[in-house]
Design an enzyme around this catalytic site. Sequence first.
Site, mmCIF file in Angstrom:
data_model
loop_
_atom_site.group_PDB
_atom_site.id
_atom_site.type_symbol
_atom_site.label_atom_id
_atom_site.label_comp_id
_atom_site.label_asym_id
_atom_site.label_seq_id
_atom_site.Cartn_x
_atom_site.Cartn_y
_atom_site.Cartn_z
ATOM 1 N N SER A 91 0.831 -1.211 0.000
ATOM 2 C CA SER A 91 0.000 0.000 0.000
ATOM 3 C C SER A 91 0.864 1.258 0.000
ATOM 4 O O SER A 91 2.056 1.210 0.306
ATOM 5 C CB SER A 91 -0.895 -0.001 1.242
ATOM 6 O OG SER A 91 -1.480 -1.270 1.401
HETATM 7 C C1 LIG Z 1 -3.187 -4.372 0.248
HETATM 8 S S1 LIG Z 1 -2.621 -6.007 0.403
HETATM 9 C C2 LIG Z 1 -1.761 -6.033 1.953
HETATM 10 C C3 LIG Z 1 -0.505 -5.226 2.029
HETATM 11 C C4 LIG Z 1 0.439 -5.729 3.088
HETATM 12 N N1 LIG Z 1 -0.007 -5.454 4.433
HETATM 13 C C5 LIG Z 1 1.846 -5.275 2.842
HETATM 14 O O1 LIG Z 1 2.485 -4.690 3.736
HETATM 15 O O2 LIG Z 1 2.340 -5.529 1.743
HETATM 16 C C6 LIG Z 1 -4.068 -6.922 0.860
HETATM 17 C C7 LIG Z 1 -3.782 -8.379 1.101
HETATM 18 O O3 LIG Z 1 -4.880 -8.961 1.770
HETATM 19 C C8 LIG Z 1 -4.921 -10.302 1.374
HETATM 20 N N2 LIG Z 1 -6.211 -10.890 1.741
HETATM 21 C C9 LIG Z 1 -7.404 -10.769 1.102
HETATM 22 N N3 LIG Z 1 -8.349 -11.483 1.737
HETATM 23 C C10 LIG Z 1 -7.756 -12.059 2.809
HETATM 24 C C11 LIG Z 1 -8.201 -12.925 3.847
HETATM 25 N N4 LIG Z 1 -9.462 -13.336 3.891
HETATM 26 N N5 LIG Z 1 -7.320 -13.336 4.778
HETATM 27 C C12 LIG Z 1 -6.028 -12.925 4.741
HETATM 28 N N6 LIG Z 1 -5.537 -12.117 3.758
HETATM 29 C C13 LIG Z 1 -6.388 -11.681 2.810
HETATM 30 C C14 LIG Z 1 -4.661 -10.237 -0.119
HETATM 31 O O4 LIG Z 1 -4.293 -11.492 -0.646
HETATM 32 C C15 LIG Z 1 -3.560 -9.200 -0.170
HETATM 33 O O5 LIG Z 1 -2.293 -9.797 -0.137
#
Ligand SMILES: C[S@@+](CC[C@H](N)C(=O)[O-])C[C@H]1O[C@@H](n2cnc3c(N)ncnc32)[C@H](O)[C@@H]1O
Length: 370
Positions: A91
């Site tokens: 992000s």
């Molecule tokens: C914006 S990214 C996260 C960025 C991360 N915190 C970083 O520092 O790079 C959102 C993430 O949430 C994950 N995600 C979506 N649904 C999810 C779930 N139900 N449980 C865990 N992770 C999930 C996606 O696969 C994605 O990798």
Amino acid sequence: MSGVRRQREGLSMTFEAALRVAGVSDRVAEAFARVPRHPFIPDRIWHRGRPVDRASAPDRWRRLVAADDAVVTQVDDGVDGGWGIPSSSSSAPSIMAAMLDALDVRPDQWVLEIGTGTGWNAALLCELVGDADRVTTIEVDPVLAERARGALEAAGYRTRVVTGDGAEGFPALAPYDRVIATCTVRDVPKDWLAQTRDGGLIVAPWSPQSGGPAGVLARLTVRGGLAEGRFVQGLSFMWLRQQRDRARPHDLDAAPEQTRPVEVGRELLLDGTVMLPLSLMVPHWRFGMRGTSDGPVVWVSATDSPSWARVHADRVEQGGPRRLWDELETAHAWWDQRGRPGVAEFGLTVGPRGHTVWLGEPSGPSWRHG
Ligand SMILES: C[S@@+](CC[C@H](N)C(=O)[O-])C[C@H]1O[C@@H](n2cnc3c(N)ncnc32)[C@H](O)[C@@H]1O
């Protein structure tokens, strides 16, 4: 590079500069200074829908990673042949900093992150807690989880990366002092409330619009089975996978039951400072834009009944049991009379009765979002 040249080339300022400007707390700024971003970013990233490979475009890759913007690190859940829809990203650093500031993590607290992605935010959390063992991060995508595990280990953080559905939390180490989600939810999972210590905080992007493009940052204090607090700011994040909604809106082509001139035009939804408060005050709808022979049309579609509206430059057409555009115009007039309160004046209560948005205080004007 001069600011003018930077602007001409369409680059945002570096994130180090953005953090200085954004007034981030010293503790969070120091964590960013200790943990560089690039070791967590894969060699292939996507920019404006196209891949950028570190091997063939090293300068471009480096500039994108240094900018205060989201860096897309996966599209279409990693499946080939899709539309190129971002499904994971690192992000924008200034947004991450705002979320970490809101989370107010103290040394030695127990922290749960939902949405590991690249692992960079988990590394920042480890720095803020001072003990990687107290930080657990969950990623639903096994390929991303494995990559983040490797990146965190290589950077010296022996934190727990769980592969699984973050909506269920990680009960084995509950209760947590802090829970942070880095993906948008419409329904704050009950497990997050149950696994947060009384007095602890949940910080998560929240959107009342199923699958909608933008939401607000919720900062909720958990107490007595409720999670409650004011929103911090507007923001845009990808969705928790299980709460994505890419369903087609109903009746895009239906004959209108009512046609009338537009009082307040579609600019209601095209300006986030207006659209976000409206999405808080009018439950159960979403919107989008579509090109037609009559020019661009904004569609609005209810999520609780087969109601719809189509907004043209000069007229609005509506159908179904709700008159959606009437509701939006009425809410807009009320909001305007109230002095156009921003999203940070609204708040959310989550509990056994579902999700309720309020203005000012929990006892103020309120709207049930189910
Ligand atoms: C914006 S990214 C996260 C960025 C991360 N915190 C970083 O520092 O790079 C959102 C993430 O949430 C994950 N995600 C979506 N649904 C999810 C779930 N139900 N449980 C865990 N992770 C999930 C996606 O696969 C994605 O990798």
